[in-house]
Design an enzyme around this catalytic site. Sequence first.
Site, short mmCIF file in Angstrom:
data_model
loop_
_atom_site.label_atom_id
_atom_site.label_comp_id
_atom_site.label_asym_id
_atom_site.label_seq_id
_atom_site.Cartn_x
_atom_site.Cartn_y
_atom_site.Cartn_z
N ASP A 61 0.85 -1.20 0.00
CA ASP A 61 0.00 0.00 0.00
C ASP A 61 0.88 1.24 0.00
OD1 ASP A 61 -2.23 -1.58 0.23
OD2 ASP A 61 -2.26 -1.49 2.42
N ASP A 67 0.83 7.56 8.28
CA ASP A 67 1.19 6.14 8.50
C ASP A 67 2.57 6.06 9.14
OD1 ASP A 67 -0.93 4.60 7.29
OD2 ASP A 67 -0.21 5.19 5.31
N GLU A 89 2.69 -3.20 10.39
CA GLU A 89 2.30 -3.20 8.97
C GLU A 89 3.25 -2.36 8.14
OE1 GLU A 89 -1.69 -1.78 7.95
OE2 GLU A 89 -1.39 -2.59 5.94
N GLU A 90 3.81 -1.32 8.77
CA GLU A 90 4.64 -0.37 8.02
C GLU A 90 6.08 -0.81 7.84
OE1 GLU A 90 3.16 1.92 6.41
OE2 GLU A 90 1.26 1.50 7.38
N ASP A 108 -1.15 -2.42 13.48
CA ASP A 108 -1.44 -1.59 12.30
C ASP A 108 -1.48 -0.17 12.85
OD1 ASP A 108 -2.47 -0.17 10.23
OD2 ASP A 108 -4.22 -1.44 9.90
N LEU A 110 -1.72 2.80 11.64
CA LEU A 110 -2.72 3.74 11.13
C LEU A 110 -3.66 2.99 10.19
CD1 LEU A 110 -3.81 6.31 9.39
CD2 LEU A 110 -3.16 6.69 11.77
N ASP A 111 -4.79 2.59 10.74
CA ASP A 111 -5.77 1.85 9.94
C ASP A 111 -6.72 2.83 9.25
OD1 ASP A 111 -7.37 -0.53 9.14
OD2 ASP A 111 -8.88 0.47 10.38
N GLU A 275 -4.73 -7.11 12.02
CA GLU A 275 -6.10 -6.63 11.75
C GLU A 275 -7.10 -7.72 12.19
OE1 GLU A 275 -5.66 -3.31 8.29
OE2 GLU A 275 -5.53 -5.37 7.55
O1 F6P Z 1 -6.30 -1.31 6.42
C1 F6P Z 1 -6.99 -1.69 5.32
C2 F6P Z 1 -8.28 -0.93 5.15
O2 F6P Z 1 -8.07 0.46 5.02
C3 F6P Z 1 -9.35 -1.19 6.23
O3 F6P Z 1 -9.33 -0.24 7.24
C4 F6P Z 1 -10.63 -1.18 5.45
O4 F6P Z 1 -11.60 -2.02 6.03
C5 F6P Z 1 -10.22 -1.67 4.09
O5 F6P Z 1 -8.83 -1.44 3.95
C6 F6P Z 1 -10.93 -0.98 2.98
O6 F6P Z 1 -10.61 -1.60 1.80
P1 F6P Z 1 -11.19 -1.13 0.38
O7 F6P Z 1 -10.53 0.17 0.09
O8 F6P Z 1 -10.78 -2.23 -0.56
O9 F6P Z 1 -12.67 -1.00 0.51
MN MN Z 2 -5.51 -1.38 8.35
#
Ligand code: F6P
Ligand code: MN
Length: 347
Positions: A61, A67, A89-90, A108, A110-111, A275
């Site tokens: 990503d 992040d 994650e980073e 993670d 920064l989710d 996650e």
């Molecule tokens: O960390 C990954 C993430 O950002 C989650 O927080 C979230 O549920 C998902 O990806 C969203 O994915 P998409 O952009 O494919 O809908």
């Molecule tokens: Mn995340």
Amino acid sequence: MSSSLDAYLQSQAGSDPLRADVAETVRQLCLAAIKVRNTILSGGTGDTLAASREATNAGGDIQKELDVLADRVFEEAAKASPVVWYGSEEQEEPVAANPTGTLAIAIDPLDGSSNIDTNVSIGTIFSLFPVGEEGRANPHAAFLQPGTSQLAAGFFIYGPQLLLVLSVGNGTHVFIFSPAFGGFVEMRASVDIDPRAKEFAINASNYRHWEPQMRSYIDDCLAGVEGPRERDFNMRWIGSLVADCYRILVRGGVFLYPGDARKGYAKGRLRLLYEANPIAFCVEHAGGAATDGVTRILEIVPDGLHARTPLVFGGKREVERVARYMADPASLSERSPLFGKRSLFRA
Ligand code: F6P
Ligand code: MN
């Protein structure tokens, strides 16, 4: 007056030294979360913190400034805690934190990064587990434990409120940061997820990439009172796992991020260690369920720090229903005649 997080952690630790280490680590994580929250509040967001860097993280990503900042802040918190290894994650590899510690943290930092520039809730997700002798010498071994070994797990939400959802293996509790008090206080004790779901959360733009079983499940929800479920569903997709999970803890529902046919998405998008596992731990301790569609998340043995898994969680009965769709394709052939018969009855 609500009880403080500190008092709660103390009561849960008792005189157990490992539990006391968990309590100390959660305290340090809270200080880090307040720092991240202050950075967001100070208006350093928008262009600056959402700006994309040249780099990508371990999962491919694109990294945003926030992040990287959050990763630094939580790594420092791990080093100030009884934490031997910090797996983020980073960062591709686990980082050595405090050699005298007893725990490992998968995080993670920064989710929901795609929501940074839109002022939508984002968060930090963490999982704490014990480090044995082998794990102390070899970080890779330390992280290859199933989610059932977690001693504590939770997540912070940087939203209208700064919240901590936490389970130390004894229910799931919600704490809110109170600036007046200068710390976190309990907001909801012992969350209990409604076993029946009225709302589903899925990124429906991937419909054409899903397996037929997943499409059938969503088709049946969409068909509402006219379909085999014989009731209407609502849909919500925030796109920040922490916020979607919190909504489900509060008012029920089901969340699905299945594997799909896109390149690199055979196991969906979400990561098992930092996650799915912590979310599953909190959801199960709130009476809900979490699977990869079929298998319980907490029993999956990871094959790497950044392993992905499909993720389905929420109300127990609904998650079990999804598993029936996924595991038993025969139920699909039964579904249409049954649906047909019901329609005939109604007609
Ligand atoms: O960390 C990954 C993430 O950002 C989650 O927080 C979230 O549920 C998902 O990806 C969203 O994915 P998409 O952009 O494919 O809908
Ligand atoms: Mn995340």
